[in-house]
Motif scaffolding. Structure first.
Motif, PDB file in Angstrom:
ATOM      1  N   TRP A 140      10.735  30.605  13.759  1.00  0.00           N
ATOM      2  CA  TRP A 140      10.936  29.399  12.947  1.00  0.00           C
ATOM      3  C   TRP A 140      10.448  28.161  13.696  1.00  0.00           C
ATOM      4  CZ3 TRP A 140      13.615  25.003  14.294  1.00  0.00           C
ATOM      5  CH2 TRP A 140      13.782  24.041  13.278  1.00  0.00           C
ATOM      6  N   CYS A 141       9.830  27.264  12.959  1.00  0.00           N
ATOM      7  CA  CYS A 141       9.549  25.930  13.486  1.00  0.00           C
ATOM      8  C   CYS A 141       9.613  24.946  12.325  1.00  0.00           C
ATOM      9  CB  CYS A 141       8.204  25.862  14.205  1.00  0.00           C
ATOM     10  SG  CYS A 141       6.764  26.168  13.171  1.00  0.00           S
ATOM     11  N   SER A 142       9.731  23.678  12.646  1.00  0.00           N
ATOM     12  CA  SER A 142       9.790  22.632  11.624  1.00  0.00           C
ATOM     13  C   SER A 142       8.492  21.844  11.649  1.00  0.00           C
ATOM     14  CB  SER A 142      10.976  21.702  11.902  1.00  0.00           C
ATOM     15  OG  SER A 142      10.989  20.626  10.983  1.00  0.00           O
ATOM     16  N   TYR A 143       8.029  21.442  10.445  1.00  0.00           N
ATOM     17  CA  TYR A 143       6.839  20.604  10.372  1.00  0.00           C
ATOM     18  C   TYR A 143       7.039  19.547   9.292  1.00  0.00           C
ATOM     19  CZ  TYR A 143       1.974  19.128  10.017  1.00  0.00           C
ATOM     20  OH  TYR A 143       0.813  18.377  10.009  1.00  0.00           O
ATOM     21  N   GLY A 176       9.584  18.057   8.121  1.00  0.00           N
ATOM     22  CA  GLY A 176      10.662  18.328   7.180  1.00  0.00           C
ATOM     23  C   GLY A 176      10.567  19.664   6.475  1.00  0.00           C
ATOM     24  N   ASP A 224      10.352  23.835   6.669  1.00  0.00           N
ATOM     25  CA  ASP A 224      10.704  24.956   7.542  1.00  0.00           C
ATOM     26  C   ASP A 224       9.618  26.007   7.453  1.00  0.00           C
ATOM     27  OD1 ASP A 224      13.321  24.077   8.458  1.00  0.00           O
ATOM     28  OD2 ASP A 224      13.992  24.398   6.400  1.00  0.00           O
ATOM     29  N   TYR A 265       8.284  29.722   8.668  1.00  0.00           N
ATOM     30  CA  TYR A 265       8.677  31.024   9.214  1.00  0.00           C
ATOM     31  C   TYR A 265       7.421  31.874   9.337  1.00  0.00           C
ATOM     32  CZ  TYR A 265      13.283  29.495   7.576  1.00  0.00           C
ATOM     33  OH  TYR A 265      14.428  28.769   7.350  1.00  0.00           O
ATOM     34  N   GLU A 282       1.794  17.121  14.328  1.00  0.00           N
ATOM     35  CA  GLU A 282       2.898  16.281  13.877  1.00  0.00           C
ATOM     36  C   GLU A 282       2.853  14.905  14.535  1.00  0.00           C
ATOM     37  OE1 GLU A 282       7.283  17.503  12.282  1.00  0.00           O
ATOM     38  OE2 GLU A 282       6.654  18.270  14.231  1.00  0.00           O
ATOM     39  N   SER A 334      10.484  20.519   1.588  1.00  0.00           N
ATOM     40  CA  SER A 334      11.704  19.705   1.507  1.00  0.00           C
ATOM     41  C   SER A 334      12.251  19.592   0.089  1.00  0.00           C
ATOM     42  CB  SER A 334      11.433  18.309   2.074  1.00  0.00           C
ATOM     43  OG  SER A 334      10.363  17.687   1.380  1.00  0.00           O
TER      44      SER A 334
END
Length: 515
Positions: free
Chosen positions: A241-244, A246, A248, A250, A270, A404
């Motif tokens: 998992w990482c965030s970009y 806002g 998510d 996978y 980012e 989001s």
């Protein structure tokens, strides 16, 4: 309201999945049916002699990866005894060297993957899931212009053995590759699929097929032995998992590299307001290329622990490379993807590969076996130096993105080293640029590798001149190309409405299934 959506690389691959969804199957039933259909309709890109990854999200559960990629053999025979030889694949505007022969075969995981997915996630009988592929193979499939073009690219492999040529030959002229429109029947593969329904995966890993394949390897210069096949297991792992911005993301976790490299590149991007740079303008291309360049620099860094790609997302590593990213921006590789969503909220992203095939066809089955030990991008330390009995690290990265607004995106790509650049650009097109699904998939791509910045057309002459001030080698391709991947993608909004977009570079097809 749709009952689901599928995006894949061939109309018949997509239709096999759609047929299963209409019959009451879930996304995982559909992806297994499409997997087997792809082995018939896209036989260079998908094979029961290869392997792959499924990123599965059961409704309201955390995404999980089924790793059924190839495994290195337990023993390595001397190089001088190995059947291992190079061929050149001609992409038109570029060529790439691959290696084939019995010595290029790694332990296949595709058959084990089918049965593991079926056992854990599916609801329909295995016979119903394999039936569309078996029927297609027996009745015949029309050669599409796209598939005929792929065959032309790797013609040296398809002519490597009489058995390989027979699979892809013109029925009326068996010394030639089949032209577009030819009806291709695969009776041996149909029988093999029927045998799998009756006997299960043991025929491939312990039974008649296993004994024949390993005997041919022993006599002809391959590494594979019976204990390699008997010991093969599908691995299950939580998704990385990482965030970009806002969203998510996978994707495929270590030991494969592709997912972590995508996460690392997104983390670099980012730090840049891509939406303000202007899609396709020089500054936008600079940012994408710089992020790819720095990702490759990390991959080549001898001090970095390449056994743990998740470490690339550690704050200190990111801080160091984001600084270089800001400095850089101040300057003005046979794989297929299947994406499925169903009405219940299940999501399936399946990426398959046979490499390009090694030229060896398992007698009586119509199954061309992989050449993973001959793939440069999965042998970073050089050929014949692979560690024994190890799951091969892959660039394949089936990916899910939760936006989001509650929308889910199911994506992934084919394309060797271009897999990660294709996926991250689809994500960026959706998140940063706000493009709708089809243009996000079809928009021209870039790929930086080996000091060369590859650009898909159209690219304005003035932009090329600006790029040339920063990049020593810039190549504008004459037309969109399969070189840049095939990111067949499905999107499901917060209300459960699903739609898909096939990547036009690789004959992509999307089918939306109504209630």
């Amino acid at each position: 309201m749709t009952a689901g959506s599928v995006a894949a690389g061939h109309p018949l691959t997509a239709e096999a999945a759609a047929e299963v969804l209409r019959a009451g199957g879930n996304a995982f039933d559909a992806v297994v049916a499409a997997f087997c259909a792809a082995c018939v309709a896209e036989p260079v890109l998908a094979s029961l002699g290869g392997g792959g990854f499924l990123l599965a999200r059961q409704a309201d559960r955390s995404p999980e990866v089924f790793d059924f990629f190839a495994q290195t053999p337990r023993t390595r025979r001397p190089v001088e005894e190995t059947d291992f030889r190079p061929i050149m694949a001609d992409f038109g505007d570029a060529s790439q060297e691959f290696h084939i022969g019995l010595g290029a075969i790694a332990t296949p995981g595709a058959v084990a993957g089918i049965f593991a997915i079926h056992s854990e996630l599916c609801r329909l009988p295995i016979a119903e899931l394999l039936a569309p592929a078996s029927d297609m193979a027996r009745q015949g499939v029309s050669m599409t212009p796209f598939q005929q073009g792929i065959n032309r690219i790797i013609e040296p492999i398809l002519r490597a053995t009489p058995e390989a040529l027979a699979l892809f030959a013109d029925p009326d002229h068996p010394d030639r590759l089949a032209p577009a429109g030819a009806q291709m029947r695969m009776p041996d593969l149909a029988s093999a699929l029927d045998a799998l329904v009756t006997e299960g995966p043991q025929i491939f890993y312990r039974g008649e097929w296993a004994h024949r394949m390993t005997r041919d390897c022993a006599e002809g210069g391959g590494h594979l032995r019976l204990d390699d096949l008997a010991a093969y297991r599908v691995e299950r792992r939580p998704a990385l998992w990482c965030s970009y911005r806002g969203a998510d993301v996978y994707t495929n976790p270590p030991p494969s590299q592709g997912g972590s490299l995508i996460g690392f590149t997104l983390a670099l991007l980012e730090a840049v307001d891509l939406g303000a740079l202007g899609r396709g303008r020089a500054a936008h291309i600079h940012a994408l290329a710089s992020a790819q360049e720095l990702t490759q620099r990390l991959r080549r860094d001898a001090s970095f622990d390449h056994a743990d790609w998740a470490a690339a997302l550690e704050p200190e590593t990111l801080k160091q490379f984001r600084t270089m990213m800001q400095d850089a921006v101040s300057f003005t590789r046979g794989t297929t993807q299947i994406s499925v969503a169903d009405a219940e909220g299940n999501l399936a992203s399946l990426t398959l590969s046979n490499g390009e095939g090694c030229g060896y066809v398992l007698p009586g089955t119509g199954i061309m076996v992989n050449n993973m030990l001959g793939e440069e991008d999965v042998n970073p330390h050089g050929f014949h130096r692979w560690p024994t009995d190890r799951r091969i690290s892959s660039m394949m990265a089936p990916t899910l993105v939760a936006l989001s607004d509650g929308t889910w995106v199911v994506t992934g790509s084919s394309g060797s080293n271009r897999i990660r650049s294709a996926i991250l650009q689809v994500i960026s097109n959706l998140v940063d640029l706000g493009l709708d699904l089809e243009p996000a998939v079809a928009a021209p791509r870039i790929h930086f590798e080996g000091g060369l910045l590859n650009l898909e057309p159209p690219v304005e002459a003035e932009i090329c001149m600006q790029l040339a001030r920063r990049w020593d080698n810039v190549k504008v391709w004459s037309q969109p190309s399969i070189f840049f991947g095939g990111a067949h993608t499905v999107m499901v909004d917060a209300q459960g409405r699903a739609r898909g977009a096939g990547d036009p570079r690789r004959g992509g097809v999307a089918l939306d299934i109504s209630d």
